[in-house]
Write an enzyme that holds these catalytic residues in place. Structure first.
Site, PDB file in Angstrom:
ATOM      1  N   ALA A 277       0.801  -1.224   0.000  1.00  0.00           N
ATOM      2  CA  ALA A 277       0.000   0.000   0.000  1.00  0.00           C
ATOM      3  C   ALA A 277       0.834   1.275   0.000  1.00  0.00           C
ATOM      4  O   ALA A 277       0.368   2.314  -0.474  1.00  0.00           O
ATOM      5  CB  ALA A 277      -0.946   0.009   1.202  1.00  0.00           C
ATOM      6  N   GLY A 280      -0.633   4.939   0.549  1.00  0.00           N
ATOM      7  CA  GLY A 280      -2.072   4.757   0.439  1.00  0.00           C
ATOM      8  C   GLY A 280      -2.776   5.414  -0.727  1.00  0.00           C
ATOM      9  O   GLY A 280      -4.006   5.541  -0.713  1.00  0.00           O
ATOM     10  N   LYS A 282      -3.426   4.254  -3.714  1.00  0.00           N
ATOM     11  CA  LYS A 282      -4.379   3.322  -4.336  1.00  0.00           C
ATOM     12  C   LYS A 282      -5.355   2.753  -3.320  1.00  0.00           C
ATOM     13  O   LYS A 282      -6.523   2.519  -3.642  1.00  0.00           O
ATOM     14  CB  LYS A 282      -3.618   2.213  -5.062  1.00  0.00           C
ATOM     15  N   ASP A 300       2.090  -2.749   4.466  1.00  0.00           N
ATOM     16  CA  ASP A 300       3.391  -2.215   4.071  1.00  0.00           C
ATOM     17  C   ASP A 300       4.402  -2.574   5.145  1.00  0.00           C
ATOM     18  O   ASP A 300       4.036  -2.812   6.303  1.00  0.00           O
ATOM     19  CB  ASP A 300       3.352  -0.703   3.857  1.00  0.00           C
ATOM     20  N   ASP A 327       4.850  -7.838   5.786  1.00  0.00           N
ATOM     21  CA  ASP A 327       5.442  -8.116   4.482  1.00  0.00           C
ATOM     22  C   ASP A 327       4.410  -8.829   3.619  1.00  0.00           C
ATOM     23  O   ASP A 327       3.820  -9.836   4.039  1.00  0.00           O
ATOM     24  CB  ASP A 327       6.682  -8.993   4.660  1.00  0.00           C
ATOM     25  N   ASP A 345       0.394  -3.971  -6.256  1.00  0.00           N
ATOM     26  CA  ASP A 345       1.048  -2.869  -6.979  1.00  0.00           C
ATOM     27  C   ASP A 345       2.530  -2.967  -6.631  1.00  0.00           C
ATOM     28  O   ASP A 345       3.021  -2.288  -5.737  1.00  0.00           O
ATOM     29  CB  ASP A 345       0.451  -1.537  -6.534  1.00  0.00           C
ATOM     30  N   CYS A 398       4.675  -0.151 -12.628  1.00  0.00           N
ATOM     31  CA  CYS A 398       4.870   1.072 -13.424  1.00  0.00           C
ATOM     32  C   CYS A 398       6.065   0.875 -14.347  1.00  0.00           C
ATOM     33  O   CYS A 398       7.025   1.656 -14.308  1.00  0.00           O
ATOM     34  CB  CYS A 398       5.099   2.263 -12.498  1.00  0.00           C
TER      35      CYS A 398
END
Length: 415
Positions: A277, A280, A282, A300, A327, A345, A398
Protein backbone atom coordinates in the site's frame (compact mmCIF):
# COMPACT_ATOMS: atom_id res chain seq x y z
CA UNK A 1 17.90 53.69 2.50
CA UNK A 2 18.97 51.25 5.21
CA UNK A 3 16.19 49.71 7.26
CA UNK A 4 16.44 49.31 11.03
CA UNK A 5 16.52 45.52 11.52
CA UNK A 6 16.28 45.68 15.29
CA UNK A 7 13.15 45.37 17.39
CA UNK A 8 10.32 47.47 16.09
CA UNK A 9 9.07 50.27 18.30
CA UNK A 10 5.59 51.78 18.59
CA UNK A 11 4.76 53.79 15.52
CA UNK A 12 7.43 52.04 13.42
CA UNK A 13 6.40 49.46 10.83
CA UNK A 14 7.74 45.96 11.42
CA UNK A 15 10.10 44.62 8.82
CA UNK A 16 8.34 42.54 6.19
CA UNK A 17 9.36 38.87 6.17
CA UNK A 18 11.94 38.04 3.56
CA UNK A 19 10.81 36.18 0.47
CA UNK A 20 12.09 32.64 0.09
CA UNK A 21 14.80 32.24 -2.55
CA UNK A 22 13.53 30.14 -5.48
CA UNK A 23 17.05 29.27 -6.66
CA UNK A 24 17.96 27.90 -3.24
CA UNK A 25 14.82 25.77 -3.42
CA UNK A 26 15.93 24.50 -6.83
CA UNK A 27 19.32 23.55 -5.42
CA UNK A 28 17.85 21.86 -2.35
CA UNK A 29 15.42 19.72 -4.35
CA UNK A 30 17.94 18.69 -7.03
CA UNK A 31 20.67 17.97 -4.47
CA UNK A 32 18.38 15.71 -2.44
CA UNK A 33 17.21 13.93 -5.59
CA UNK A 34 20.86 13.42 -6.62
CA UNK A 35 21.54 11.77 -3.27
CA UNK A 36 18.60 9.39 -3.80
CA UNK A 37 16.72 10.65 -0.73
CA UNK A 38 13.41 11.34 -2.46
CA UNK A 39 11.57 11.85 -5.73
CA UNK A 40 11.47 15.33 -7.22
CA UNK A 41 7.68 15.52 -7.51
CA UNK A 42 7.25 14.69 -3.80
CA UNK A 43 9.88 17.21 -2.70
CA UNK A 44 8.52 19.87 -5.02
CA UNK A 45 5.00 19.48 -3.64
CA UNK A 46 6.35 19.74 -0.09
CA UNK A 47 8.44 22.85 -0.78
CA UNK A 48 5.78 24.72 -2.75
CA UNK A 49 3.10 23.91 -0.16
CA UNK A 50 5.31 25.03 2.73
CA UNK A 51 6.84 28.31 1.53
CA UNK A 52 5.03 31.40 0.14
CA UNK A 53 6.46 31.53 -3.38
CA UNK A 54 4.86 33.75 -5.99
CA UNK A 55 3.23 32.12 -9.00
CA UNK A 56 6.21 33.14 -11.14
CA UNK A 57 8.66 31.63 -8.65
CA UNK A 58 6.63 28.40 -8.46
CA UNK A 59 6.76 28.15 -12.24
CA UNK A 60 10.53 28.79 -12.29
CA UNK A 61 11.25 26.19 -9.60
CA UNK A 62 9.09 23.59 -11.33
CA UNK A 63 10.60 24.24 -14.76
CA UNK A 64 14.24 24.18 -13.65
CA UNK A 65 13.90 21.15 -11.35
CA UNK A 66 12.14 18.92 -13.86
CA UNK A 67 13.93 20.34 -16.88
CA UNK A 68 17.35 19.74 -15.34
CA UNK A 69 16.45 16.15 -14.49
CA UNK A 70 15.03 15.49 -17.96
CA UNK A 71 18.08 16.93 -19.71
CA UNK A 72 20.67 15.63 -17.24
CA UNK A 73 22.34 13.30 -19.74
CA UNK A 74 22.67 16.02 -22.36
CA UNK A 75 23.92 18.51 -19.76
CA UNK A 76 26.46 16.05 -18.35
CA UNK A 77 27.77 15.30 -21.84
CA UNK A 78 28.48 19.01 -22.35
CA UNK A 79 29.85 19.54 -18.85
CA UNK A 80 32.23 16.60 -19.17
CA UNK A 81 33.62 18.14 -22.36
CA UNK A 82 34.40 21.32 -20.40
CA UNK A 83 35.79 19.75 -17.21
CA UNK A 84 39.28 18.29 -17.14
CA UNK A 85 38.48 15.57 -14.59
CA UNK A 86 35.64 13.02 -14.46
CA UNK A 87 32.36 14.77 -13.72
CA UNK A 88 31.51 12.08 -11.19
CA UNK A 89 34.53 13.08 -9.12
CA UNK A 90 33.10 16.55 -8.45
CA UNK A 91 31.16 17.10 -5.22
CA UNK A 92 27.46 16.31 -5.74
CA UNK A 93 26.52 19.88 -4.78
CA UNK A 94 28.75 21.32 -7.51
CA UNK A 95 27.36 18.93 -10.14
CA UNK A 96 23.88 20.06 -9.15
CA UNK A 97 24.82 23.74 -9.46
CA UNK A 98 26.47 23.22 -12.85
CA UNK A 99 23.52 21.30 -14.27
CA UNK A 100 20.91 23.79 -13.09
CA UNK A 101 22.97 26.73 -14.33
CA UNK A 102 23.60 25.19 -17.74
CA UNK A 103 19.95 24.20 -18.10
CA UNK A 104 18.88 27.79 -17.56
CA UNK A 105 21.48 29.03 -20.08
CA UNK A 106 20.44 26.66 -22.85
CA UNK A 107 16.76 25.96 -22.26
CA UNK A 108 15.26 29.11 -20.69
CA UNK A 109 15.14 32.09 -23.03
CA UNK A 110 14.04 34.44 -20.26
CA UNK A 111 17.22 33.87 -18.21
CA UNK A 112 20.27 35.65 -19.71
CA UNK A 113 23.50 33.64 -19.72
CA UNK A 114 25.23 36.19 -17.51
CA UNK A 115 22.47 35.96 -14.91
CA UNK A 116 22.55 32.16 -14.93
CA UNK A 117 26.33 32.15 -14.45
CA UNK A 118 26.10 34.72 -11.66
CA UNK A 119 23.46 32.76 -9.76
CA UNK A 120 25.46 29.53 -10.15
CA UNK A 121 28.60 31.22 -8.83
CA UNK A 122 26.69 32.59 -5.84
CA UNK A 123 25.31 29.10 -5.13
CA UNK A 124 28.84 27.68 -5.34
CA UNK A 125 29.95 30.22 -2.74
CA UNK A 126 27.24 28.95 -0.39
CA UNK A 127 27.77 25.24 -1.00
CA UNK A 128 31.40 24.91 -2.11
CA UNK A 129 34.81 26.49 -1.58
CA UNK A 130 36.92 29.03 -3.52
CA UNK A 131 38.26 26.34 -5.86
CA UNK A 132 34.81 25.06 -6.84
CA UNK A 133 33.55 28.63 -7.21
CA UNK A 134 36.26 29.28 -9.81
CA UNK A 135 35.46 25.97 -11.53
CA UNK A 136 31.73 26.77 -11.81
CA UNK A 137 32.46 30.22 -13.18
CA UNK A 138 35.03 28.96 -15.72
CA UNK A 139 33.00 25.98 -16.95
CA UNK A 140 29.74 27.85 -17.48
CA UNK A 141 31.46 30.80 -19.16
CA UNK A 142 33.32 28.40 -21.44
CA UNK A 143 30.10 26.65 -22.48
CA UNK A 144 28.29 29.98 -22.90
CA UNK A 145 30.96 31.01 -25.38
CA UNK A 146 31.54 27.69 -27.15
CA UNK A 147 27.96 26.40 -27.28
CA UNK A 148 26.81 22.80 -27.15
CA UNK A 149 29.37 20.15 -28.18
CA UNK A 150 28.47 17.85 -31.06
CA UNK A 151 26.86 14.56 -29.99
CA UNK A 152 28.05 11.17 -31.33
CA UNK A 153 27.28 10.97 -35.08
CA UNK A 154 23.82 9.52 -35.71
CA UNK A 155 24.98 7.48 -38.71
CA UNK A 156 27.91 5.88 -36.87
CA UNK A 157 26.54 5.59 -33.33
CA UNK A 158 22.73 5.96 -33.42
CA UNK A 159 22.27 4.75 -29.84
CA UNK A 160 24.91 7.15 -28.55
CA UNK A 161 23.44 10.04 -30.50
CA UNK A 162 19.94 9.33 -29.20
CA UNK A 163 21.17 8.83 -25.63
CA UNK A 164 22.75 12.29 -25.63
CA UNK A 165 20.17 14.28 -27.57
CA UNK A 166 17.14 12.75 -25.82
CA UNK A 167 18.95 12.46 -22.49
CA UNK A 168 18.49 8.78 -21.59
CA UNK A 169 21.02 6.24 -20.30
CA UNK A 170 22.72 4.45 -23.16
CA UNK A 171 21.98 0.96 -21.80
CA UNK A 172 18.27 1.77 -21.78
CA UNK A 173 18.32 3.25 -25.29
CA UNK A 174 20.13 0.17 -26.63
CA UNK A 175 17.64 -2.10 -24.89
CA UNK A 176 14.65 -0.30 -26.37
CA UNK A 177 16.17 -0.14 -29.87
CA UNK A 178 16.67 -3.92 -29.77
CA UNK A 179 13.00 -4.38 -28.84
CA UNK A 180 11.20 -1.65 -30.79
CA UNK A 181 13.63 -0.21 -33.34
CA UNK A 182 15.24 3.21 -33.60
CA UNK A 183 12.22 5.29 -34.64
CA UNK A 184 9.89 4.06 -31.91
CA UNK A 185 12.64 4.42 -29.32
CA UNK A 186 13.23 8.00 -30.40
CA UNK A 187 9.49 8.72 -30.10
CA UNK A 188 9.36 7.13 -26.64
CA UNK A 189 12.35 9.13 -25.39
CA UNK A 190 10.82 12.35 -26.72
CA UNK A 191 7.54 11.54 -24.97
CA UNK A 192 9.41 10.90 -21.72
CA UNK A 193 10.85 14.41 -21.94
CA UNK A 194 7.50 16.12 -22.44
CA UNK A 195 6.01 17.70 -19.28
CA UNK A 196 3.19 15.48 -18.00
CA UNK A 197 -0.29 16.83 -17.33
CA UNK A 198 -1.29 17.69 -13.77
CA UNK A 199 -4.02 15.29 -12.69
CA UNK A 200 -6.41 15.39 -9.76
CA UNK A 201 -8.46 12.52 -8.37
CA UNK A 202 -11.71 13.90 -7.03
CA UNK A 203 -12.88 12.43 -3.73
CA UNK A 204 -16.40 11.40 -4.72
CA UNK A 205 -17.24 10.65 -1.08
CA UNK A 206 -17.30 14.40 -0.43
CA UNK A 207 -17.90 16.19 -3.71
CA UNK A 208 -18.31 15.81 -7.46
CA UNK A 209 -15.95 16.27 -10.37
CA UNK A 210 -18.14 19.09 -11.66
CA UNK A 211 -18.04 20.98 -8.36
CA UNK A 212 -14.26 20.79 -8.13
CA UNK A 213 -13.88 21.82 -11.77
CA UNK A 214 -16.12 24.84 -11.18
CA UNK A 215 -14.05 26.00 -8.19
CA UNK A 216 -10.83 25.66 -10.15
CA UNK A 217 -12.18 27.54 -13.15
CA UNK A 218 -13.34 30.39 -10.89
CA UNK A 219 -9.71 30.98 -9.87
CA UNK A 220 -8.38 30.89 -13.45
CA UNK A 221 -7.31 27.26 -13.89
CA UNK A 222 -7.84 25.48 -17.18
CA UNK A 223 -9.68 22.23 -16.41
CA UNK A 224 -10.66 19.28 -18.60
CA UNK A 225 -12.12 15.89 -17.74
CA UNK A 226 -9.87 12.85 -17.64
CA UNK A 227 -10.73 9.36 -18.81
CA UNK A 228 -11.45 8.04 -15.32
CA UNK A 229 -14.82 9.23 -13.96
CA UNK A 230 -13.12 11.03 -11.03
CA UNK A 231 -10.13 12.45 -12.97
CA UNK A 232 -9.48 16.09 -13.82
CA UNK A 233 -6.63 17.51 -15.87
CA UNK A 234 -5.60 20.90 -14.51
CA UNK A 235 -3.36 23.74 -15.65
CA UNK A 236 -2.41 26.21 -12.93
CA UNK A 237 -0.03 26.57 -10.02
CA UNK A 238 -0.11 24.27 -7.00
CA UNK A 239 -1.27 27.15 -4.82
CA UNK A 240 -4.54 27.33 -6.75
CA UNK A 241 -5.54 23.80 -5.80
CA UNK A 242 -3.77 23.24 -2.48
CA UNK A 243 -6.82 24.22 -0.43
CA UNK A 244 -8.88 21.56 -2.22
CA UNK A 245 -6.25 19.00 -1.25
CA UNK A 246 -6.21 20.14 2.38
CA UNK A 247 -10.01 19.98 2.51
CA UNK A 248 -9.85 16.34 1.41
CA UNK A 249 -11.67 17.00 -1.86
CA UNK A 250 -8.85 15.94 -4.20
CA UNK A 251 -5.69 13.86 -4.35
CA UNK A 252 -2.81 14.47 -6.75
CA UNK A 253 -2.56 11.19 -8.66
CA UNK A 254 -1.63 10.26 -12.21
CA UNK A 255 -4.46 8.84 -14.27
CA UNK A 256 -2.43 5.73 -15.06
CA UNK A 257 -2.31 5.00 -11.33
CA UNK A 258 -6.08 5.50 -11.09
CA UNK A 259 -6.53 2.67 -13.59
CA UNK A 260 -5.47 0.08 -11.00
CA UNK A 261 -8.54 0.61 -8.81
CA UNK A 262 -10.86 0.42 -11.80
CA UNK A 263 -9.25 -2.79 -13.04
CA UNK A 264 -9.67 -4.23 -9.54
CA UNK A 265 -13.35 -3.09 -9.64
CA UNK A 266 -14.06 -3.45 -5.91
CA UNK A 267 -17.69 -3.43 -4.80
CA UNK A 268 -19.17 -1.82 -1.67
CA UNK A 269 -19.19 -4.32 1.20
CA UNK A 270 -16.34 -6.48 -0.11
CA UNK A 271 -13.07 -7.29 1.63
CA UNK A 272 -10.10 -6.05 -0.38
CA UNK A 273 -6.35 -6.33 0.15
CA UNK A 274 -3.81 -3.76 -1.02
CA UNK A 275 -0.70 -5.85 -0.52
CA UNK A 276 1.89 -3.10 -1.06
CA UNK A 277 0.00 0.00 0.00
CA UNK A 278 2.82 2.47 0.64
CA UNK A 279 1.37 5.84 1.61
CA UNK A 280 -2.07 4.76 0.44
CA UNK A 281 -2.73 6.43 -2.91
CA UNK A 282 -4.38 3.32 -4.34
CA UNK A 283 -5.83 2.03 -1.06
CA UNK A 284 -7.73 5.28 -0.54
CA UNK A 285 -8.87 5.25 -4.15
CA UNK A 286 -10.19 1.70 -3.70
CA UNK A 287 -12.07 2.85 -0.60
CA UNK A 288 -13.58 5.76 -2.52
CA UNK A 289 -14.72 3.41 -5.31
CA UNK A 290 -16.30 1.19 -2.61
CA UNK A 291 -18.19 4.24 -1.27
CA UNK A 292 -16.39 3.75 2.05
CA UNK A 293 -18.36 0.55 2.70
CA UNK A 294 -16.62 -2.76 3.33
CA UNK A 295 -13.05 -3.44 4.39
CA UNK A 296 -9.70 -2.51 2.84
CA UNK A 297 -6.67 -4.19 4.38
CA UNK A 298 -3.53 -2.22 3.53
CA UNK A 299 -0.08 -3.73 4.07
CA UNK A 300 3.39 -2.22 4.07
CA UNK A 301 6.74 -2.97 5.69
CA UNK A 302 7.60 0.67 6.42
CA UNK A 303 5.88 2.18 9.48
CA UNK A 304 6.40 5.71 8.12
CA UNK A 305 4.40 4.80 5.01
CA UNK A 306 1.56 3.44 7.12
CA UNK A 307 1.54 6.62 9.18
CA UNK A 308 1.21 8.62 5.97
CA UNK A 309 -1.58 6.29 4.83
CA UNK A 310 -3.52 6.95 8.04
CA UNK A 311 -3.11 10.69 7.53
CA UNK A 312 -4.47 10.43 3.99
CA UNK A 313 -7.48 8.46 5.22
CA UNK A 314 -8.21 11.11 7.84
CA UNK A 315 -7.90 13.89 5.25
CA UNK A 316 -10.27 12.13 2.86
CA UNK A 317 -12.83 11.02 5.46
CA UNK A 318 -12.19 7.30 4.91
CA UNK A 319 -12.62 4.85 7.78
CA UNK A 320 -12.65 1.40 6.15
CA UNK A 321 -8.89 1.13 5.56
CA UNK A 322 -6.93 -0.97 8.07
CA UNK A 323 -3.17 -0.41 8.13
CA UNK A 324 -1.09 -3.52 8.86
CA UNK A 325 2.68 -3.64 9.28
CA UNK A 326 3.28 -6.85 7.33
CA UNK A 327 5.44 -8.12 4.48
CA UNK A 328 3.16 -8.89 1.53
CA UNK A 329 4.96 -12.19 1.01
CA UNK A 330 3.29 -13.37 4.23
CA UNK A 331 -0.20 -12.23 3.23
CA UNK A 332 -1.27 -15.55 1.75
CA UNK A 333 -0.63 -17.33 5.03
CA UNK A 334 -2.07 -14.54 7.21
CA UNK A 335 -5.29 -13.97 5.25
CA UNK A 336 -5.74 -17.29 3.46
CA UNK A 337 -8.85 -17.28 1.27
CA UNK A 338 -10.33 -14.19 2.97
CA UNK A 339 -10.06 -11.57 0.23
CA UNK A 340 -12.61 -10.89 -2.49
CA UNK A 341 -10.03 -8.85 -4.41
CA UNK A 342 -6.30 -8.34 -4.06
CA UNK A 343 -4.12 -5.62 -5.57
CA UNK A 344 -0.38 -6.22 -5.90
CA UNK A 345 1.05 -2.87 -6.98
CA UNK A 346 4.55 -4.28 -6.92
CA UNK A 347 7.77 -2.33 -6.36
CA UNK A 348 9.53 -1.95 -9.71
CA UNK A 349 12.11 0.06 -11.63
CA UNK A 350 9.46 2.63 -12.57
CA UNK A 351 10.71 2.74 -16.14
CA UNK A 352 7.17 3.22 -17.41
CA UNK A 353 6.69 6.53 -15.56
CA UNK A 354 9.85 8.40 -16.57
CA UNK A 355 7.69 11.25 -17.89
CA UNK A 356 6.28 11.76 -14.38
CA UNK A 357 9.50 11.01 -12.49
CA UNK A 358 12.40 11.91 -14.80
CA UNK A 359 15.13 10.98 -12.30
CA UNK A 360 14.11 7.31 -12.51
CA UNK A 361 16.10 6.89 -15.72
CA UNK A 362 19.30 7.84 -13.87
CA UNK A 363 18.61 5.53 -10.91
CA UNK A 364 17.62 2.38 -12.77
CA UNK A 365 20.27 -0.16 -13.77
CA UNK A 366 20.25 -3.66 -15.31
CA UNK A 367 21.12 -5.02 -11.87
CA UNK A 368 18.13 -3.24 -10.31
CA UNK A 369 15.89 -4.74 -12.99
CA UNK A 370 17.01 -8.23 -11.99
CA UNK A 371 16.48 -7.47 -8.30
CA UNK A 372 12.98 -6.13 -8.87
CA UNK A 373 11.98 -9.11 -11.00
CA UNK A 374 12.96 -11.56 -8.27
CA UNK A 375 11.08 -9.54 -5.64
CA UNK A 376 7.96 -9.27 -7.81
CA UNK A 377 7.80 -13.03 -8.27
CA UNK A 378 8.10 -13.56 -4.52
CA UNK A 379 5.38 -11.01 -3.78
CA UNK A 380 2.92 -12.44 -6.27
CA UNK A 381 3.48 -15.99 -5.03
CA UNK A 382 3.18 -14.91 -1.39
CA UNK A 383 -0.03 -12.93 -1.86
CA UNK A 384 -1.97 -15.34 -4.06
CA UNK A 385 -3.18 -17.52 -1.19
CA UNK A 386 -5.18 -14.62 0.25
CA UNK A 387 -7.59 -14.61 -2.71
CA UNK A 388 -10.84 -16.49 -2.12
CA UNK A 389 -12.14 -18.96 -4.68
CA UNK A 390 -13.35 -17.07 -7.76
CA UNK A 391 -11.82 -13.86 -6.36
CA UNK A 392 -9.81 -11.33 -8.36
CA UNK A 393 -6.05 -10.70 -8.26
CA UNK A 394 -4.63 -7.63 -10.04
CA UNK A 395 -0.88 -7.40 -10.55
CA UNK A 396 0.40 -3.97 -11.58
CA UNK A 397 3.79 -2.36 -12.15
CA UNK A 398 4.87 1.07 -13.42
CA UNK A 399 7.16 -0.50 -15.99
CA UNK A 400 7.13 -1.48 -19.66
CA UNK A 401 9.96 -3.98 -19.26
CA UNK A 402 8.84 -7.55 -20.01
CA UNK A 403 10.82 -9.00 -17.09
CA UNK A 404 8.66 -7.02 -14.67
CA UNK A 405 5.28 -7.61 -16.31
CA UNK A 406 4.45 -10.43 -18.75
CA UNK A 407 7.39 -12.62 -17.66
CA UNK A 408 6.38 -12.43 -13.99
CA UNK A 409 2.77 -13.30 -14.83
CA UNK A 410 3.75 -16.20 -17.08
CA UNK A 411 6.00 -17.64 -14.38
CA UNK A 412 3.24 -17.30 -11.79
CA UNK A 413 0.67 -19.04 -14.02
CA UNK A 414 3.16 -21.78 -14.89
CA UNK A 415 3.54 -22.58 -11.20
Amino acid sequence: MRRDVGRSSPGRAARAPSRPDPREAIFTILHRVESGQAFANVLLHRVLARDPYSAADQALITEVVFGTLRQQGRLDYALQAAVARPLASLPAAIRTILRAGLYQMWFLDRVPDAAAVHEAVEAAKRHGHPGTVKLVNAVLRRLAAAGEPAPPPADIDPAGHLAVMESHPRWLVERWIARWGLNDTRALCAANNAPPPSMLRVNTLRTTREAVAARLRERGCAVTQGKAPEALRVRGTLALRLDLYNEGLVTMQDEGAMAAAHLLAPQPGETVLDATAGSGMKATHVAEVMRNRGRVVALDIQPAKLKSLSAHCARLGIDIVEAHHLDARQAGARFRGQMDRVLVDAPCTGLGVIRRRPEIRWRATPALLETMTAQQRELLAGVAGAVRAEGVLVYAVCSMEPEEGPDVIREFLRR
